[in-house]
Design an enzyme around this catalytic site. Structure first.
Site, mmCIF file in Angstrom:
data_model
loop_
_atom_site.group_PDB
_atom_site.id
_atom_site.type_symbol
_atom_site.label_atom_id
_atom_site.label_comp_id
_atom_site.label_asym_id
_atom_site.label_seq_id
_atom_site.Cartn_x
_atom_site.Cartn_y
_atom_site.Cartn_z
ATOM 1 N N HIS A 127 0.822 -1.199 0.000
ATOM 2 C CA HIS A 127 0.000 0.000 0.000
ATOM 3 C C HIS A 127 0.865 1.262 0.000
ATOM 4 O O HIS A 127 0.615 2.198 -0.765
ATOM 5 C CB HIS A 127 -0.926 -0.013 1.216
ATOM 6 C CG HIS A 127 -1.851 1.152 1.251
ATOM 7 N ND1 HIS A 127 -2.897 1.280 0.369
ATOM 8 C CD2 HIS A 127 -1.863 2.260 2.030
ATOM 9 C CE1 HIS A 127 -3.526 2.415 0.604
ATOM 10 N NE2 HIS A 127 -2.920 3.027 1.609
ATOM 11 N N GLU B 295 -1.917 -5.298 -4.030
ATOM 12 C CA GLU B 295 -2.628 -4.938 -2.820
ATOM 13 C C GLU B 295 -4.004 -5.592 -2.801
ATOM 14 O O GLU B 295 -4.447 -6.100 -1.766
ATOM 15 C CB GLU B 295 -2.743 -3.416 -2.793
ATOM 16 C CG GLU B 295 -3.107 -2.851 -1.466
ATOM 17 C CD GLU B 295 -3.444 -1.388 -1.591
ATOM 18 O OE1 GLU B 295 -2.855 -0.706 -2.446
ATOM 19 O OE2 GLU B 295 -4.297 -0.936 -0.843
ATOM 20 N N ASN C 10 28.890 -19.624 -4.508
ATOM 21 C CA ASN C 10 29.929 -20.617 -4.607
ATOM 22 C C ASN C 10 29.556 -21.848 -3.783
ATOM 23 O O ASN C 10 29.674 -22.980 -4.238
ATOM 24 C CB ASN C 10 31.209 -19.985 -4.062
ATOM 25 C CG ASN C 10 32.426 -20.648 -4.618
ATOM 26 O OD1 ASN C 10 32.567 -20.774 -5.820
ATOM 27 N ND2 ASN C 10 33.279 -21.097 -3.729
#
Lengths: 701, 147
Positions: free
Chosen positions: A46, A68, A438
């Protein structure tokens, strides 16, 4: 309206909200029923919508609006979170990030309407709507009742606590009037917060606003729909107050009544007495399901906000207690503190040179030292930010990697609140991301292999941060395969980095250090996750640039731990001042463990290197005068002064001629012309104006 | 066109003495000229780098132009100065010179370009200007400061 000056703030806050959304949606995936999470997401979406709208970014506004909508329904319980919705939501976040990036680059959100996403979002609504059609019908009927009572006398719904009630009744006792007023803003109004502010200002000229719902802060943040209610204490008549409010442009209307008893007006006393005191919080809550999604936006937020802030008696606009400061201003401040410390050091040395000691001067200098040290610490603390802002994006990254690499893995983080200098935090994100990728890509094995090895199928990656003295340690750990030393060796030989003969004589640690060389990747296939060879060397050089170091410990089959050690601050350090051959040098006190007095007879030779035995360990000796190309002033046969320094778990003894004591020093660069000397990490200006060099003990170990 | 040429037709040089010769340094690169001060030696650097000094709270590296030009080192005298150069590539660098004499204004047209061989001290010179009957070798700072 020119909004360009707010662009920076807009971008900052948008990023914060997006980060917040990322975190919360991840939480939601784990716990789809959690109401707090849903509310938090709803609020963030919002606010984003409001901000984008104010700034005129229509596409961004539209997308957040649809998000929303979905959450509004979720919150009302009409639809349930499903896993495919989480994916859609993440796609939305990516789209929003793209908008943000566009805006940052050319102050324009771009032309991508993301219609597909909007449709997906609406589909979520539709399918659920059908399922719950019956339910909705019931809701509809409720809707008709609720607004009727709400729009007229919303001030009655403001929850009051005892202090507030007391304040109001006191006011009445003093012969002042208390009015409850509900103000409605025109639907077309763009800057609702600004209008509300004008209303507040107008009212405050006549009296004081005791309570407002939503809270002043929420109104300021535009966390309200078209209406807000206030309770005013004033000496003016109701008509005067209402008249002034109505005179503010874009205000549709204002209505109110005098309140003589807290909780209700005279007219509706009977009704109010029953309802208001007992369940003031329920009233706004009840409205939630009744109104349609976007319109309902503010009401619950208001209820929440009101509940949160109601304890603050008076309810005057509570300003945010933080200030955003440009990092450059802090840099200037830090430089000034540096100058001050140099000046203080000069004063100390000037005072000691006069010969006679003056107790008054001495005590003042001591006081000054105290102040400068505290000042330095405070400025340093201001520059410190939690690493949270950086590490928060990692759970999402790992989630994406899970899907991309088709490996099951979980990220466990701790110590997100650990603080580091802002400059360091800004730079540490990439190296950490690289280490995590990694671990995910090379470290963790596939589920089948893990099963065979008797490990849980879901791999674990740990990211732990904590403070250790004047350092901050960040560890990236995985329970994967670990580094295969033989494989690294083979690769290094294949690449011609080392010869097979060299390989035979290398310790495991030396082999692992090869990984940090440029262009060294052991992944069998190059993926777009990691393994393009631009990697660990960049991680290492980045961390060294920040004055830190990185180490790796690994056990084949059990996993690896990458340890990053970073200094808390970059500019000012405590140093041990020593003299070698008449020249002054500074050694960071951080690396010095002890100071020893060693007789020449205690020095032994091991493989023609000088070592000493100290409390059970053999420590190599480094004669600083030889390293620094200068004659020692120590006479033959005299005892040696040795500073024991450590790096990780390695020790070395630095032989110096004289100890001059401990001092707070400001690190200055030697300048580009001299370049990065391996041995000298910088210089500092002493109290007498002379320059002393800072020795990098790490290089000597 | 004529006027433009006149405006940019002169360059100011600071004239320094190294040994028996005088050299000119374009004044736009000169930040400051200071007396000799105590120099902190930096180990393991090129022999012409004499160390670092403190100028108004900043640490600035200094080099001896004699050593760089291959001349024997000379004692510092009361005439010795450090000319602080501000270079785009290297930042601030101090040059130790035997003396600073004056500031002169030279016509660009009057400067003779040098075609030098790349050995000996001539390689640091871009041209030669004439001033009051004397010759001033104009220093190429990029060469002087290059490693």
């Amino acid at each position: 309206m020119d909004v360009s000056q707010y662009l920076e703030i807009f971008l900052d806050e948008t990023r914060e909200h997006l980060q917040n959304l990322n975190t919360e949606i991840l939480n939601l995936e784990q716990d789809p029923e959690n109401e707090d999470t849903i509310n938090e997401i709803f609020r963030a979406a919002h606010s984003l919508k409001g901000m984008a709208g104010t700034m005129g970014y229509k596409r961004m506004q539209a997308l957040t609006h649809h998000m929303e909508n979905v959450f509004s329904e979720v919150r009302n319980g009409t639809i349930k979170i499903k896993s495919h919705m989480i994916d859609i939501l993440f796609q939305c976040l990516d789209a929003l990030e793209e908008y943000t990036a566009n805006i940052q680059e050319n102050s324009d959100e771009g032309t991508n309407d993301n219609e597909a996403l909007t449709k997906l979002l609406n589909d979520c609504l539709k399918t659920e709507e059908e399922e719950t059609a019956a339910e909705a019908a019931v809701e509809e009927t409720k809707q008709t009742e609720a607004p009727a009572s709400s729009s007229e006398d919303k001030w009655n719904d403001i929850p009051l606590d005892d202090t507030q009630k007391h304040v109001l009744s006191e006011a009445i006792k003093q012969g002042r009037k208390v009015y409850g007023i509900t103000v409605k803003v025109q639907e077309s109004c763009i800057l609702k917060a600004a209008r509300a502010f004008l209303v507040f200002k107008a009212v405050e000229e006549l009296g004081e606003i005791a309570i407002s719902a939503p809270s002043a802060q929420d109104i300021e943040d535009e966390k309200f729909d078209l209406e807000f209610s206030i309770i005013v204490i004033t000496d003016s008549t109701l008509e005067e107050v209402l008249g002034d409010i109505r005179s503010v442009s874009e205000i549709e209307g204002a209505c109110g009544a005098e309140m003589t008893e807290f909780g209700g007006t005279q007219d509706q006393a009977s009704q109010a007495k029953e309802e208001a005191p007992e369940e003031p919080k329920n009233v706004p809550a009840k409205e939630v399901p009744s109104e349609k999604a976007p319109a309902a936006a503010a009401a619950p937020a208001a209820a929440q906000g009101g509940a949160k802030h109601e304890k603050k008696a008076g309810g005057k606009a509570v300003g945010n207690r933080t200030v955003r400061v440009d990092i450059e201003k802090l840099d200037v401040l830090m430089n000034l503190v540096s100058e001050l410390i140099i000046a203080k050091n000069s004063l100390v040395s000037a005072a000691s040179q006069t010969g006679e000691s003056n107790a008054a001067v001495d005590s003042q200098i001591e006081y000054l030292e105290n102040v400068t040290t505290n000042l330095h610490e405070s400025v340093m603390k201001v520059r410190m930010v939690p690493i949270e802002s950086v590490v928060n994006k990692f759970p999402r990254m790992i989630r994406d990697l899970t899907k991309k690499l088709n490996k099951q893995m979980e990220l466990h983080m701790s110590g997100e609140e650990t603080e580091l200098d802002r400059t360091v935090v800004d730079e540490i994100g990439d190296p950490l991301m690289h280490l995590l990728r990694n671990s995910a890509d090379h470290g963790l094995e596939s589920a089948e292999v893990r099963k065979e090895r008797g490990k849980p199928e879901v791999g674990s990656i740990f990211l732990d941060a904590y403070q250790d003295g004047n350092n901050v340690i960040i560890e990236v750990k995985d329970d994967g395969n670990g580094i295969d030393v033989e494989k690294v060796k083979a690769k290094a030989i294949e690449r011609g980095t080392i010869t097979p003969d060299q390989a035979l004589n290398m310790s495991d640690k030396e082999v692992i250090d090869l990984l940090f060389l440029p262009s060294f990747s052991t992944a069998k296939e190059v993926t777009d996750v990691s393994g393009r060879g631009v990697g660990l060397d960049v991680v290492k050089s980045k961390i060294e640039m920040l004055g830190g170091e990185v180490e790796v410990k690994t056990k084949l089959g059990e996993g690896s731990t990458w340890t990053i050690r970073l200094p808390l601050t970059l500019a000012i350090i405590q140093a041990l001042m020593v003299e070698v051959g008449g020249e002054k040098y500074a050694i960071s006190l951080n690396s010095v463990t002890t100071l020893e007095n060693i007789a020449p007879s205690e020095v032994k030779l091991v493989q023609s290197e000088e070592v000493i035995h100290l409390r059970g360990s053999v420590i190599p000796l480094v004669r600083l005068n030889e390293v620094l190309d200068i004659e020692s002033t120590r006479k033959e046969g005299e005892n040696m002064i040795v500073a024991i320094v450590k790096k990780g778990d390695k020790l070395a003894g630095l032989v110096v001629d004289k100890l001059m004591g401990q001092q707070e020093i400001v690190i200055k660069s030697l300048g580009k012309f001299i370049g990065k000397s391996r041995l000298i990490s910088g210089a500092t200006i002493l109290g007498d104006g002379e320059v002393a060099l800072i020795l990098d003990a790490n290089v000597l170990i | 066109m004529e006027e433009l040429k006149n405006n940019s037709g002169t360059i100011q040089y600071i004239v320094i003495r190294v040994g028996e010769e005088q050299y000119g340094i374009d004044i736009k690169y000169v930040d400051n000229i200071i007396h000799m001060c105590s120099i902190t030696r930096v180990p393991k650097v090129a022999p012409y780098v004499k160390g670092v000094i403190n100028v108004r709270g900043e640490v600035i590296p200094v080099m001896n132009i004699r050593t760089k030009m291959g001349l024997p080192e000379a004692e510092y005298t009361k005439n010795s100065r450090i000319v602080i150069i501000k270079s785009e590539q290297q930042g601030f660098v101090g040059l130790i010179v035997d003396a600073v004499k004056e500031v002169v204004t030279l016509e660009v047209d009057g400067i003779e370009k040098m075609s030098y061989d790349r050995n000996g001290k001539d390689m640091f010179v871009t041209g030669v200007g004439k001033h009051q009957g004397g010759l001033i070798s104009l220093l190429d700072l990029n060469e002087v400061l290059a490693e």
